[in-house]
Design a protein around this motif. Structure first.
Motif, PDB file in Angstrom:
ATOM      1  N   ALA A 116     -10.730  51.763 -18.226  1.00 26.71           N
ATOM      2  CA  ALA A 116     -10.778  52.203 -16.829  1.00 26.71           C
ATOM      3  C   ALA A 116      -9.596  53.076 -16.442  1.00 26.71           C
ATOM      4  O   ALA A 116      -9.623  53.731 -15.399  1.00 26.71           O
ATOM      5  CB  ALA A 116     -10.852  50.997 -15.902  1.00 26.71           C
ATOM      6  N   GLY A 117      -8.522  53.106 -17.247  1.00 26.13           N
ATOM      7  CA  GLY A 117      -7.337  53.867 -16.887  1.00 26.13           C
ATOM      8  C   GLY A 117      -6.089  53.201 -17.433  1.00 26.13           C
ATOM      9  O   GLY A 117      -6.150  52.342 -18.313  1.00 26.13           O
ATOM     10  N   THR A 118      -4.935  53.606 -16.889  1.00 25.84           N
ATOM     11  CA  THR A 118      -3.642  53.138 -17.383  1.00 25.84           C
ATOM     12  C   THR A 118      -2.981  52.221 -16.360  1.00 25.84           C
ATOM     13  O   THR A 118      -2.967  52.508 -15.167  1.00 25.84           O
ATOM     14  CB  THR A 118      -2.717  54.334 -17.673  1.00 25.84           C
ATOM     15  N   LEU A 119      -2.404  51.113 -16.875  1.00 30.73           N
ATOM     16  CA  LEU A 119      -1.680  50.158 -16.048  1.00 30.73           C
ATOM     17  C   LEU A 119      -0.316  49.894 -16.674  1.00 30.73           C
ATOM     18  O   LEU A 119      -0.180  49.902 -17.902  1.00 30.73           O
ATOM     19  CB  LEU A 119      -2.433  48.823 -15.955  1.00 30.73           C
ATOM     20  N   SER A 120       0.689  49.660 -15.830  1.00 33.94           N
ATOM     21  CA  SER A 120       2.010  49.246 -16.305  1.00 33.94           C
ATOM     22  C   SER A 120       2.449  48.041 -15.481  1.00 33.94           C
ATOM     23  O   SER A 120       2.058  47.891 -14.320  1.00 33.94           O
ATOM     24  CB  SER A 120       3.035  50.379 -16.169  1.00 33.94           C
ATOM     25  N   VAL A 121       3.275  47.192 -16.080  1.00 34.60           N
ATOM     26  CA  VAL A 121       3.733  45.995 -15.385  1.00 34.60           C
ATOM     27  C   VAL A 121       5.187  45.728 -15.740  1.00 34.60           C
ATOM     28  O   VAL A 121       5.625  45.980 -16.869  1.00 34.60           O
ATOM     29  CB  VAL A 121       2.847  44.767 -15.761  1.00 34.60           C
ATOM     30  N   ARG A 122       5.952  45.275 -14.759  1.00 35.76           N
ATOM     31  CA  ARG A 122       7.318  44.818 -15.007  1.00 35.76           C
ATOM     32  C   ARG A 122       7.612  43.641 -14.083  1.00 35.76           C
ATOM     33  O   ARG A 122       7.174  43.604 -12.928  1.00 35.76           O
ATOM     34  CB  ARG A 122       8.353  45.933 -14.807  1.00 35.76           C
ATOM     35  N   LEU A 123       8.341  42.670 -14.619  1.00 34.73           N
ATOM     36  CA  LEU A 123       8.746  41.483 -13.867  1.00 34.73           C
ATOM     37  C   LEU A 123      10.254  41.378 -13.969  1.00 34.73           C
ATOM     38  O   LEU A 123      10.816  41.430 -15.073  1.00 34.73           O
ATOM     39  CB  LEU A 123       8.080  40.236 -14.468  1.00 34.73           C
ATOM     40  N   GLU A 124      10.919  41.279 -12.818  1.00 35.01           N
ATOM     41  CA  GLU A 124      12.379  41.212 -12.850  1.00 35.01           C
ATOM     42  C   GLU A 124      12.831  40.030 -13.709  1.00 35.01           C
ATOM     43  O   GLU A 124      12.237  38.956 -13.692  1.00 35.01           O
ATOM     44  CB  GLU A 124      12.935  41.108 -11.430  1.00 35.01           C
ATOM     45  N   ARG A 125      13.904  40.277 -14.463  1.00 36.16           N
ATOM     46  CA  ARG A 125      14.259  39.359 -15.544  1.00 36.16           C
ATOM     47  C   ARG A 125      14.581  37.951 -15.048  1.00 36.16           C
ATOM     48  O   ARG A 125      14.304  36.963 -15.728  1.00 36.16           O
ATOM     49  CB  ARG A 125      15.456  39.916 -16.335  1.00 36.16           C
ATOM     50  N   ARG A 126      15.172  37.827 -13.872  1.00 34.09           N
ATOM     51  CA  ARG A 126      15.503  36.490 -13.390  1.00 34.09           C
ATOM     52  C   ARG A 126      14.245  35.632 -13.236  1.00 34.09           C
ATOM     53  O   ARG A 126      14.262  34.431 -13.525  1.00 34.09           O
ATOM     54  CB  ARG A 126      16.282  36.581 -12.084  1.00 34.09           C
ATOM     55  N   LEU A 127      13.150  36.262 -12.783  1.00 26.76           N
ATOM     56  CA  LEU A 127      11.898  35.527 -12.659  1.00 26.76           C
ATOM     57  C   LEU A 127      11.312  35.199 -14.024  1.00 26.76           C
ATOM     58  O   LEU A 127      10.811  34.100 -14.253  1.00 26.76           O
ATOM     59  CB  LEU A 127      10.901  36.343 -11.843  1.00 26.76           C
ATOM     60  N   LEU A 128      11.385  36.175 -14.944  1.00 23.77           N
ATOM     61  CA  LEU A 128      10.860  35.934 -16.294  1.00 23.77           C
ATOM     62  C   LEU A 128      11.623  34.818 -16.988  1.00 23.77           C
ATOM     63  O   LEU A 128      11.027  33.949 -17.634  1.00 23.77           O
ATOM     64  CB  LEU A 128      10.936  37.223 -17.105  1.00 23.77           C
ATOM     65  N   LEU A 129      12.958  34.791 -16.855  1.00 26.68           N
ATOM     66  CA  LEU A 129      13.749  33.741 -17.480  1.00 26.68           C
ATOM     67  C   LEU A 129      13.438  32.376 -16.876  1.00 26.68           C
ATOM     68  O   LEU A 129      13.427  31.358 -17.578  1.00 26.68           O
ATOM     69  CB  LEU A 129      15.243  34.054 -17.346  1.00 26.68           C
ATOM     70  N   GLY A 170      15.957  28.730  -6.127  1.00 19.89           N
ATOM     71  CA  GLY A 170      16.501  29.610  -5.103  1.00 19.89           C
ATOM     72  C   GLY A 170      16.653  31.050  -5.552  1.00 19.89           C
ATOM     73  O   GLY A 170      17.612  31.734  -5.175  1.00 19.89           O
ATOM     74  N   ILE A 171      15.708  31.526  -6.372  1.00 19.19           N
ATOM     75  CA  ILE A 171      15.773  32.907  -6.836  1.00 19.19           C
ATOM     76  C   ILE A 171      14.541  33.662  -6.347  1.00 19.19           C
ATOM     77  O   ILE A 171      13.493  33.064  -6.097  1.00 19.19           O
ATOM     78  CB  ILE A 171      15.873  33.006  -8.369  1.00 19.19           C
ATOM     79  N   ALA A 172      14.669  34.977  -6.209  1.00 18.85           N
ATOM     80  CA  ALA A 172      13.566  35.823  -5.761  1.00 18.85           C
ATOM     81  C   ALA A 172      13.640  37.143  -6.511  1.00 18.85           C
ATOM     82  O   ALA A 172      14.687  37.523  -7.046  1.00 18.85           O
ATOM     83  CB  ALA A 172      13.628  36.053  -4.249  1.00 18.85           C
ATOM     84  N   GLY A 173      12.528  37.841  -6.552  1.00 18.77           N
ATOM     85  CA  GLY A 173      12.498  39.126  -7.239  1.00 18.77           C
ATOM     86  C   GLY A 173      11.147  39.785  -7.090  1.00 18.77           C
ATOM     87  O   GLY A 173      10.296  39.335  -6.304  1.00 18.77           O
ATOM     88  N   LEU A 174      10.932  40.839  -7.864  1.00 14.09           N
ATOM     89  CA  LEU A 174       9.723  41.640  -7.756  1.00 14.09           C
ATOM     90  C   LEU A 174       8.890  41.576  -9.027  1.00 14.09           C
ATOM     91  O   LEU A 174       9.421  41.596 -10.134  1.00 14.09           O
ATOM     92  CB  LEU A 174      10.062  43.105  -7.489  1.00 14.09           C
ATOM     93  N   LEU A 175       7.594  41.471  -8.825  1.00 15.64           N
ATOM     94  CA  LEU A 175       6.605  41.790  -9.847  1.00 15.64           C
ATOM     95  C   LEU A 175       6.006  43.123  -9.424  1.00 15.64           C
ATOM     96  O   LEU A 175       5.554  43.266  -8.285  1.00 15.64           O
ATOM     97  CB  LEU A 175       5.529  40.715  -9.924  1.00 15.64           C
ATOM     98  N   GLU A 176       6.016  44.121 -10.310  1.00 12.50           N
ATOM     99  CA  GLU A 176       5.497  45.441  -9.979  1.00 12.50           C
ATOM    100  C   GLU A 176       4.413  45.834 -10.975  1.00 12.50           C
ATOM    101  O   GLU A 176       4.579  45.655 -12.184  1.00 12.50           O
ATOM    102  CB  GLU A 176       6.612  46.487  -9.984  1.00 12.50           C
TER     103      GLU A 176
END
Length: 279
Positions: free
Chosen positions: A82-95, A172-178
């Motif tokens: 269907a097309g191209t997708l990219s994803v990134r998750l800020e490292r503090r959330l991933l850890l 008590g951490i926050a961040g972005l999933l993009e």
């Protein structure tokens, strides 16, 4: 005689229009953003909150422009039919997710300056794919797509970015999933967000209630066994693992345990009985 002049240009505040949004129904995406947020909440609850006692929640979802900058190295890009997708998750959330996955919630410390290890890379790739699949279910719920990785590809400047604000309340951490979507995927999102026209088909009276028509797959987890990785690697065809039949089993829907049930035998067949709600 004095006169009052309007505020200077510097004092006026004008809304800056993104030219990429002109002529496109971005006003329809609010309901889609909320739907995607709810689906991501369910995914995080099933994978981390219910299973590991985590506190991941989605706070806000919005769609905006791509801005190149810090964090670009953490994008993972995939090609789909269907097309191209990219994803990134800020490292503090991933850890944090990695720590909960491996049972370190008791004394977890999030150190974003620590060197990245192979386990984190593999876990990050699998987590990103799972989150992209949540987007896919919101856009094309009845169609599966293949995600082919493109390691050296970055989001294009014309891509739109779905920015999801997340937090983990216990740490008590926050961040972005993009998630970056190209023009083809954006068109699919617009189609999924467009209001459906009411059909003229009359609703049948005395229709069977939804609860009696909706199929649910139950899975029973009879037992688990902990082994050292070295022992697992030495397993070969013909090896025998001694196990003891448990008195109770976990009854699962997906990754969520809903009931505990007693294991019984009837006519040579194992059965589940005495269902109790899981806490």
């Amino acid at each position: 005689m004095s006169s009052r002049h309007p505020s200077s240009t510097a004092e006026r505040r004008h809304q800056v229009l993104d030219p990429c949004t002109l002529g496109r129904p971005f006003h329809l995406l609010e309901d889609f953003n909320q739907r995607l947020g709810r689906q991501l909440d369910r995914h995080l609850a099933g994978r981390f909150n219910h299973r590991h006692g985590a506190g991941f929640v989605i706070n806000h979802v919005a769609i905006g422009s791509y801005v190149a900058g810090q964090g670009d190295a953490s994008w993972r890009t995939y090609i789909t039919p269907a097309g191209t997708l990219s994803v990134r998750l800020e490292r503090r959330l991933l850890l944090a997710m990695l720590g909960y996955h491996y049972g370190d919630k008791g004394a977890m410390k999030i150190d974003e300056n620590s060197p990245e290890i192979e386990t984190e890379r593999r876990f990050g790739a699998a987590t990103g794919l799972a989150l992209l699949d949540v987007l896919r279910t919101c856009v094309m719920p009845s169609m599966d797509v293949g995600f082919v990785p493109e390691p050296l590809r970055m989001p294009a400047m014309s891509d739109r970015i779905i920015r999801i604000e997340m937090e983990e309340r216990h740490l008590g951490i926050a961040g972005l999933l993009e998630i970056a979507v190209d023009d083809a995927w954006l068109g699919l999102i617009f189609a999924a967000a467009a209001p459906r026209r009411a059909t003229a088909t009359p609703v049948a009276k005395n229709e069977t209630p939804l609860a009696e028509r909706l199929p649910i797959r139950l899975s029973a987890r009879m037992l688990t066994k902990e082994w050292l990785l070295d022992d697992v690697m030495r397993l070969a065809p013909g090896d025998v693992l001694p196990v003891r039949m448990p008195d109770t089993a976990e009854v699962m829907v997906g990754d969520t345990c809903l009931f505990h049930a007693a294991v019984a035998e009837h006519g040579g067949t194992l059965c589940l009985t005495s269902f109790e709600n899981a806490e």
